[in-house]
Scaffold this active site. Structure first.
Site, PDB file in Angstrom:
ATOM      1  N   ASP A  70      38.853 -47.106   6.702  1.00  0.00           N
ATOM      2  CA  ASP A  70      39.653 -46.224   5.849  1.00  0.00           C
ATOM      3  C   ASP A  70      39.359 -46.525   4.384  1.00  0.00           C
ATOM      4  O   ASP A  70      39.241 -47.691   3.984  1.00  0.00           O
ATOM      5  CB  ASP A  70      41.151 -46.438   6.140  1.00  0.00           C
ATOM      6  CG  ASP A  70      42.001 -45.359   5.499  1.00  0.00           C
ATOM      7  OD1 ASP A  70      42.104 -44.265   6.077  1.00  0.00           O
ATOM      8  OD2 ASP A  70      42.560 -45.615   4.408  1.00  0.00           O
ATOM      9  N   ILE A  71      39.207 -45.462   3.581  1.00  0.00           N
ATOM     10  CA  ILE A  71      38.965 -45.640   2.140  1.00  0.00           C
ATOM     11  C   ILE A  71      40.283 -46.013   1.476  1.00  0.00           C
ATOM     12  O   ILE A  71      41.287 -45.297   1.616  1.00  0.00           O
ATOM     13  CB  ILE A  71      38.406 -44.351   1.517  1.00  0.00           C
ATOM     14  CG1 ILE A  71      37.116 -43.924   2.229  1.00  0.00           C
ATOM     15  CG2 ILE A  71      38.145 -44.543   0.026  1.00  0.00           C
ATOM     16  CD1 ILE A  71      36.576 -42.577   1.797  1.00  0.00           C
ATOM     17  N   GLU A 116      39.943 -39.337   5.230  1.00  0.00           N
ATOM     18  CA  GLU A 116      39.153 -40.396   4.590  1.00  0.00           C
ATOM     19  C   GLU A 116      38.908 -41.551   5.547  1.00  0.00           C
ATOM     20  O   GLU A 116      38.614 -42.664   5.135  1.00  0.00           O
ATOM     21  CB  GLU A 116      39.859 -40.906   3.321  1.00  0.00           C
ATOM     22  CG  GLU A 116      41.113 -41.716   3.550  1.00  0.00           C
ATOM     23  CD  GLU A 116      42.391 -40.880   3.666  1.00  0.00           C
ATOM     24  OE1 GLU A 116      43.485 -41.462   3.529  1.00  0.00           O
ATOM     25  OE2 GLU A 116      42.303 -39.660   3.884  1.00  0.00           O
TER      26      GLU A 116
END
Length: 328
Positions: free
Chosen positions: A194-195, A237
């Protein structure tokens, strides 16, 4: 008009048809030496009937696979049966260039052919006749359609923004891998990525910048993959990576390499330079897992732990404490 005159006239018509018909006509003797060569063959080969007369076919056209053609022709000679070749199995017998304007994308003429025996008055096979059909238009249309269908199939499995597998395609692959490792007792690892603080990127720089960040991190994911690994965009994302036949200890090396490469990459968008990081959770497959969803849940929990403990870190599901802090 006398019978002799009629016969001569008919022969003239037959010879005229033979020379102008839009198929290739080749007659070979039993030693594969050329006896007859019509206008179609002359036009496409650049060789006149006089030049090819009594020449050994395979000397004159070395690109022809002699073993293959003999396997086709020998039963015709022995059993007096017809034989056929189609472009789907072998594009051509004679390597003629394609000059059709509509199908100009094809370098060479695609061909179908019919091979049949010619007998003398005693019923003995003395020659072979090859009829060569130019099927380039049909072949190119078919190949273009197949290519388009393949492309559409690929697009249906691909995430438009990142060119990774989309969620459905990636999860289907995960299901197949889960079944394989359950049958054969192999070990693979699943990463959920995950960003970090991605909402801030969209809020501070706009959604176009956010898309660029997703694209660039997807490139870094692909750059670090092995040939057997499978990556997909799992959500907005979030990415998922399946490391095939990889225990969690080795998966950590991949995850850390990816994490560090993201951390040190400045993502350019117009005049902006955006720094990002990723949090990663890893779960190794286990026999106790009842389905692939449990595998995803384990990796998700590890990802949640990474985000709740400062982000920009890698967590193994097997090393997590029983009690987890709330995500920041």
């Amino acid at each position: 008009m006398s019978d002799a005159q009629v016969e001569v006239s008919e022969i003239h018509w037959l010879m005229d048809m033979f020379q102008t018909v839009d198929v290739g006509l080749v007659v070979l003797n039993c030693d594969y030496r050329i006896q007859v060569w019509n206008g179609f063959m002359e036009s496409h080969s650049g060789l006149s009937p006089r030049q090819v007369r009594d020449r050994y076919l395979f000397d004159l056209f070395p690109e022809i696979d002699e073993d293959w053609l003999r396997r086709k022709c020998d039963p015709v000679l022995l059993l007096k049966n017809r034989a056929f070749t189609i472009w789907e199995q072998r594009p051509y017998i004679f390597k003629f260039r394609n000059y059709r304007p509509i199908t100009g994308s094809a370098e060479f003429m695609y061909q179908n052919s019919t091979i049949f025996p010619l007998t003398n008055s005693r019923g003995e096979v003395t020659n072979l006749c090859l009829i060569i059909y130019d099927v380039t238009d049909v072949a190119v249309s078919r190949l273009e359609l197949e290519s388009m269908n393949h492309r559409l199939h690929q697009l249906s499995k691909t995430d438009f923004l990142t060119q990774l597998h989309n969620r459905g395609s990636w999860e289907n692959t995960l299901v197949q891998e889960y079944k394989r490792i359950q049958r054969h007792q192999h070990v693979s690892s699943l990463l959920m990525i995950d960003i970090d603080h991605f909402k801030r990127v969209n809020d501070d720089y706009g959604h176009a910048a956010g898309d660029e960040v997703i694209r660039e991190i997807a490139k870094l994911v692909k750059k670090n993959l092995r040939e057997t690994d499978i990556a997909g965009r799992y959500g907005g994302e979030e990415f998922a990576v399946l490391l095939v036949d990889t225990p969690e200890e080795q998966a950590v090396y991949f995850a850390e390499r990816l994490r560090k490469s993201v951390e040190k990459t400045a993502i350019r968008h117009h005049e902006l330079s955006i720094q990002c990081s990723v949090s990663i959770g890893i779960a190794q497959s286990a026999k106790a897992m009842e389905n692939h969803r449990q595998w995803i849940e384990q990796a998700d929990k590890a990802l949640y732990f990474s985000k709740a403990n400062g982000r920009n870190r890698v967590t193994l599901a097997s090393k997590m404490p029983a009690e987890q802090p709330e995500a920041l």
